[in-house]
Design an enzyme around this catalytic site. Structure first.
Site, PDB file in Angstrom:
ATOM      1  N   GLU A  52       0.915  -2.078 -12.389  1.00  0.00           N
ATOM      2  CA  GLU A  52       1.328  -1.571 -11.068  1.00  0.00           C
ATOM      3  C   GLU A  52       1.910  -2.710 -10.224  1.00  0.00           C
ATOM      4  O   GLU A  52       1.400  -3.823 -10.233  1.00  0.00           O
ATOM      5  CB  GLU A  52       0.085  -0.998 -10.369  1.00  0.00           C
ATOM      6  CG  GLU A  52       0.360  -0.376  -9.017  1.00  0.00           C
ATOM      7  CD  GLU A  52      -0.904   0.242  -8.387  1.00  0.00           C
ATOM      8  OE1 GLU A  52      -2.030  -0.159  -8.749  1.00  0.00           O
ATOM      9  OE2 GLU A  52      -0.741   1.119  -7.513  1.00  0.00           O
ATOM     10  N   LYS A 129       3.345   7.761  -7.451  1.00  0.00           N
ATOM     11  CA  LYS A 129       1.874   7.858  -7.325  1.00  0.00           C
ATOM     12  C   LYS A 129       1.531   9.045  -6.426  1.00  0.00           C
ATOM     13  O   LYS A 129       1.994   9.122  -5.282  1.00  0.00           O
ATOM     14  CB  LYS A 129       1.341   6.545  -6.737  1.00  0.00           C
ATOM     15  CG  LYS A 129      -0.154   6.371  -6.819  1.00  0.00           C
ATOM     16  CD  LYS A 129      -0.511   4.951  -6.333  1.00  0.00           C
ATOM     17  CE  LYS A 129      -1.946   4.580  -6.569  1.00  0.00           C
ATOM     18  NZ  LYS A 129      -2.198   3.162  -6.232  1.00  0.00           N
ATOM     19  N   CYS A 171      -2.768   4.043 -11.411  1.00  0.00           N
ATOM     20  CA  CYS A 171      -4.031   3.506 -10.905  1.00  0.00           C
ATOM     21  C   CYS A 171      -4.950   4.577 -10.305  1.00  0.00           C
ATOM     22  O   CYS A 171      -5.599   5.297 -11.042  1.00  0.00           O
ATOM     23  CB  CYS A 171      -3.733   2.372  -9.921  1.00  0.00           C
ATOM     24  SG  CYS A 171      -5.116   1.206  -9.790  1.00  0.00           S
TER      25      CYS A 171
HETATM   26  O1  LIG Z   1      -9.568   3.681  -7.574  1.00  0.00           O
HETATM   27  C1  LIG Z   1      -9.853   2.520  -7.333  1.00  0.00           C
HETATM   28  O2  LIG Z   1     -10.997   2.159  -7.125  1.00  0.00           O
HETATM   29  C2  LIG Z   1      -8.788   1.476  -7.314  1.00  0.00           C
HETATM   30  C3  LIG Z   1      -7.429   2.057  -7.195  1.00  0.00           C
HETATM   31  C4  LIG Z   1      -6.391   1.032  -6.966  1.00  0.00           C
HETATM   32  O3  LIG Z   1      -6.649  -0.144  -6.951  1.00  0.00           O
HETATM   33  C5  LIG Z   1      -5.008   1.459  -6.805  1.00  0.00           C
HETATM   34  O4  LIG Z   1      -4.733   2.662  -6.788  1.00  0.00           O
HETATM   35  O5  LIG Z   1      -4.145   0.580  -6.722  1.00  0.00           O
END
Ligand SMILES: O=C(O)CCC(=O)C(=O)O
Length: 294
Positions: A52, A129, A171
């Site tokens: 990401e 996202k 993510c």
């Molecule tokens: O879900 C999480 O705890 C981390 C998600 C995250 O770091 C993101 O979406 O960039």
């Protein structure tokens, strides 16, 4: 007829996850990514995944500055990251999941977007996202992507010609079981999540979520993280990993820069689904429409 394996993933596929950290210099981030994609391709990977926000710092204050427009034919002057990804895929002949990049659209909205390129450098699809990372853990991580980002509104399943389909999320998207189930029901053989988890939630949830998405759906899950830069404003978790459909971690690493490799096998999906046949034991005749339960 239940689809059980071989027709889901048509042949063995070597995947590489490139775990790197992005810095403030966009050109250097792109150069670093290119070097690693070339290395992974030289090791025989046919599908290469970047993390990401590989071209920018992971910071809501910075997304607009690093954002680029996404188009099938990126202009290297306006969209150097997207143009470089297309070129990397073409130069190496791999399917490339281009981590994610802050993307702006014609209305000025910014998204966290993953673009996927064919071995010919063609844009096969992209994912914005959908679930923005807005959390506030007392004493831990506080992050509000929605301060500057807009969410995508589409589920993403992409066909990798000659192999089969992948479900793509970014993510925080991996926390939501529904899109992964939909991708699996649409025939995806793997769920792929370019990521940058963190040191608050990573220890308890990262591996658990990766293995859960794989076991829920009897597919592979591929989690590609940024590497950890100690003392940075956003210490990423690292620990990129690949889980097989039984929930076995078949490739993994720790916090530092690395490339991990795994060969995804049609037989593993088939054997898992034959041994534990949840794929056709689901009771959709009983489950209510969960959206109606809110
Ligand atoms: O879900 C999480 O705890 C981390 C998600 C995250 O770091 C993101 O979406 O960039």
């Amino acid at each position: 007829m239940t689809r059980i394996g071989r027709e889901i993933l048509q042949r063995s596929l070597k995947v590489a996850c490139i775990q790197i950290a992005s810095g403030p210099n966009k050109a250097q981030n792109i150069t670093q990514a290119r070097k690693k994609v070339l290395e992974a391709a030289a090791e025989g990977a046919s599908l290469v995944v970047l993390p990401e926000c590989f071209n920018s710092p992971y910071s809501t204050a910075k997304f607009r500055e690093y954002a680029e427009p996404l188009s099938p034919h990126p202009d290297p002057n306006k969209a150097p990251s997207f143009a470089a990804l297309s070129q990397m895929a073409q130069d190496t002949g791999v399917f490339l999941i281009g981590g994610s990049i802050p993307e702006y659209d014609e209305s000025g909205k910014i998204y966290n977007t993953s673009a996927v390129y064919s071995p010919q450098g063609k844009l096969l699809g992209s994912h914005r996202k959908m679930h923005l990372f807005d959390i506030d853990v007392p004493g831990g991580m506080c992050f509000h992507e929605s301060d500057t980002l807009s969410p995508g509104n589409e589920l993403t399943v992409i066909d990798l010609d000659g192999y089969g389909k992948i479900g793509l999320g970014i993510c925080y998207d991996m926390r939501f079981a529904e899109p992964s189930t939909i991708a699996a029901r649409q025939g995806a053989f793997a769920l792929i999540y370019p990521s940058a988890f963190n040191t608050t939630t990573g220890p308890l949830h990262w591996e658990l979520l990766g293995r859960s998405r794989a076991v829920d759906n009897q597919v592979y899950s591929v989690l590609c993280s940024q590497s950890r830069v100690p003392d940075s404003s956003y210490p990423a978790w690292g620990y990129s990993m690949v889980s097989d459909p039984m929930g076995r971690v078949v490739a993994g690493t720790k916090e530092s820069d690395d490339i991990i490799y795994a060969t995804l096998e049609p037989d593993t999906i088939k054997e898992t689904r034959q041994a534990i046949p949840i794929t056709h034991q689901r009771r959709h005749d009983v489950y209510p429409d969960i959206a109606q339960l809110l």
